[in-house]
Design an enzyme around this catalytic site. Structure first.
Site, PDB file in Angstrom:
ATOM      1  N   GLU A 286      12.512  15.149  -3.268  1.00  0.00           N
ATOM      2  CA  GLU A 286      11.125  15.355  -3.927  1.00  0.00           C
ATOM      3  C   GLU A 286      10.205  16.197  -3.132  1.00  0.00           C
ATOM      4  OE1 GLU A 286      10.581  14.393  -6.910  1.00  0.00           O
ATOM      5  OE2 GLU A 286      11.761  12.607  -7.427  1.00  0.00           O
ATOM      6  N   CYS A 320       1.560  16.109  -5.366  1.00  0.00           N
ATOM      7  CA  CYS A 320       2.621  17.240  -5.568  1.00  0.00           C
ATOM      8  C   CYS A 320       2.780  17.752  -7.205  1.00  0.00           C
ATOM      9  CB  CYS A 320       4.434  16.753  -5.361  1.00  0.00           C
ATOM     10  SG  CYS A 320       4.461  15.067  -6.369  1.00  0.00           S
TER      11      CYS A 320
END
EC number: 1.2.1.3
Length: 531
Positions: A286, A320
């Site tokens: 990720e 993010c």
């Protein structure tokens, strides 16, 4: 310290003075001790709390004051942790999945009892505002609930066999040890997503948290430990090693770690990916995201502005999934920009301590982040950009900056194409939806994206094969704030991993295709005769 001792101050006096400077000894932060934290905390847990590495301090980004001391782990501590986690796995993998789910449910309940305190710790140590800190812990609670239900529905398919008297089916089994390397910006939730699914699918876990958020990891692990011990489960099932890069390297290269789940930058993720692949381990990456919102000419602007503000300045631009590019149709560009500037101006007085209920924008995590913010603003201006709002570091204690709006740059300017982990929003123009989609897709990452439109044809074009190339493709909502029920993750340099909901659980298991012959004959597939 040596200088102070040589000046005549005794070691005992010095220790007392240093202890008094720790926030944990300030009654304002009483929640820290309620979570079981002390002045000096062991950063390693493998069934016992012990550590033999360097003593470090965790700092509060709001004032850069030390919170408490943590003794990190080293490679030797990691070796003990991985060995104990492997032992714990050998028993845990044979526990029926519904029973595993029940224990995960209890972990969720334990987290509920400390929801507010743990949320405050996340806010204090990471820097996000209280609502986001509590919300992050709630994500862990929610994924525990999700995993509990999943424990009774882990399924494998049964297929028709072409051979008489044969059964063809899939069997899913645990992998073994899951290594979780988490990032500073979600010091609780990222571990929670991985921990709940890894446990319910029968694995043990070794957690290496970000070096700058060890206290959150220690507090979480203490809560999990209580549940495991209460259920007579080996507590090394959820081991913890706080530390620096040497610990991360040991975990990444270790063949005993069957899956490495890494959350962090694309640059480091690439190295992690290569090292895990070199030993044929499994990966869940990720990584970064240079996310965009597209505002079509038919968009509801009353939805666009609050969605953009939340996604662009929430967590001070350190998610993010933060919106970093706003791609606006030229017919509504001026209107959107003016509304956005007014909205940003209203929040300036609400930048401050993340534990203050009035605060809506907290600090950046550290001074390095402030430096990158300043460098990106300077590069944007040097490239021809105009600062419509912000662009400044606030002169106060802590790591505070003004959220920033930049216009006038080309969509393919290097500074626009590069992810900066700070609240900087580049506002760009487009004329056709095809052009906007191309701009959305031209960055290296492919995490989150959103289109604001009221045209159903645009929606399905956006979702289709010539639409967004991201793992998260939203319509009329922000790029951030994903629900736990869907798979979370992205494409390209975001890494391709998926966490949380949908069928993400499959990444924590190995699949076997089983053909069972229950007849007294031995027919071969494809009708082959071998006589």
């Amino acid at each position: 310290m040596n200088r102070l001792l040589s000046s005549g101050m005794s070691a005992a006096t010095l220790q007392t003075r240093m202890a008094s400077q720790l926030l944990i000894n300030d009654s304002k932060y009483g929640f820290l001790k309620e979570l079981g934290l002390t002045e000096n905390n062991a950063g390693v847990f493998h069934g016992k709390w012990a550590a033999s590495g360097q003593v470090v301090q965790s700092f509060a980004p709001a004032n850069n004051s030390p919170i408490a001391n943590v003794q990190n782990g080293n490679v030797q501590d990691y070796e003990i942790a991985i060995s104990e986690a492997k032992k714990a796995y050998n028993d845990w993998c044979e526990v029926p999945a519904p029973r595993r789910g029940e224990i995960v449910r209890q972990i969720g309940d334990k987290l509920r009892t400390q929801l507010q305190n743990l949320g405050k710790l996340v806010s204090l140590e990471m820097g996000k505002i209280s609502a986001e800190g509590v919300g992050e812990v709630q994500e862990y609670v929610d994924i525990c609930d999700y995993a509990t239900g999943l424990s009774r529905s882990l399924e494998g398919k049964i297929f028709p066999s072409e051979r008489p008297g044969h059964a063809l089916l899939e069997q899913w089994n645990p992998l073994g040890v899951v290594g979780v390397i988490s990032a500073f910006n979600f010091p609780c939730a990222v571990y929670g997503w991985n921990n709940a699914l890894a446990l319910v699918t029968g694995n043990s876990v070794v957690w290496k948290p970000a070096p700058s958020t060890p206290l959150t990891a220690i507090a979480v692990t203490k809560l999990v430990e209580e549940v495991l011990v209460a259920n007579n489960v080996n507590p090394a099932l959820c081991s913890l090693v706080c530390g620096e890069g040497d610990v991360g390297q040991a975990l990444v290269k270790d063949k005993r770690v069957n899956l490495v789940s890494f959350t962090g930058s694309s640059e480091i993720g690439k190295i992690v990916g290569q090292q895990v692949q070199a030993r044929f381990g499994k990966l869940l990456l990720e990584l970064g995201g240079n996310n965009a919102i597209i505002v079509n000419e038919d968009a509801d602007l009353n939805m666009v502005v609050p969605a953009t503000v939340f996604a662009a300045v929430g967590t001070a631009g350190q998610r993010c999934t933060t919106t970093r590019r706003l791609i606006v149709h030229d017919k509504v560009y001026d209107q959107v920009l003016e509304r956005l500037k007014k909205a940003y101006a209203q929040f300036e007085s609400r930048i401050g301590c993340p534990l203050d209920s009035n605060t809506i924008i907290g600090p950046l995590h550290n001074q390095q982040a402030v430096g990158k913010y300043k460098a990106s603003v300077a590069e944007a201006v040097a490239s021809g950009g105009k600062i419509e709002y912000g662009g400044k570091v606030l002169e106060r204690d802590g790591n505070f900056v003004l959220p920033t709006i930049v216009t006038g740059l080309k969509h393919d300017s290097p500074v626009v194409l590069r992810e900066t982990f700070a609240p900087i929003l580049y506002v760009l123009k487009f004329s056709t939806l095809e052009e906007a989609i191309a701009i959305n897709n031209e960055v290296d990452q492919g995490l989150s994206s959103s289109l604001f439109t009221t045209n159903i044809q645009n929606v399905f074009k956006w979702m289709g094969p010539k639409g967004s190339d991201c793992g998260i493709v939203n319509v009329n909502i922000p790029t951030s704030g994903a629900e736990i029920g869907g798979a979370f993750g992205g494409e390209k340099e975001t890494g391709g991993g998926r966490e949380s909901g949908s069928d993400s659980w499959r990444q924590y298991m190995r699949r076997s295709t089983c053909t069972i012959n229950y007849s007294k004959e031995l027919p071969l597939a494809q009708g082959i005769k071998f006589e």
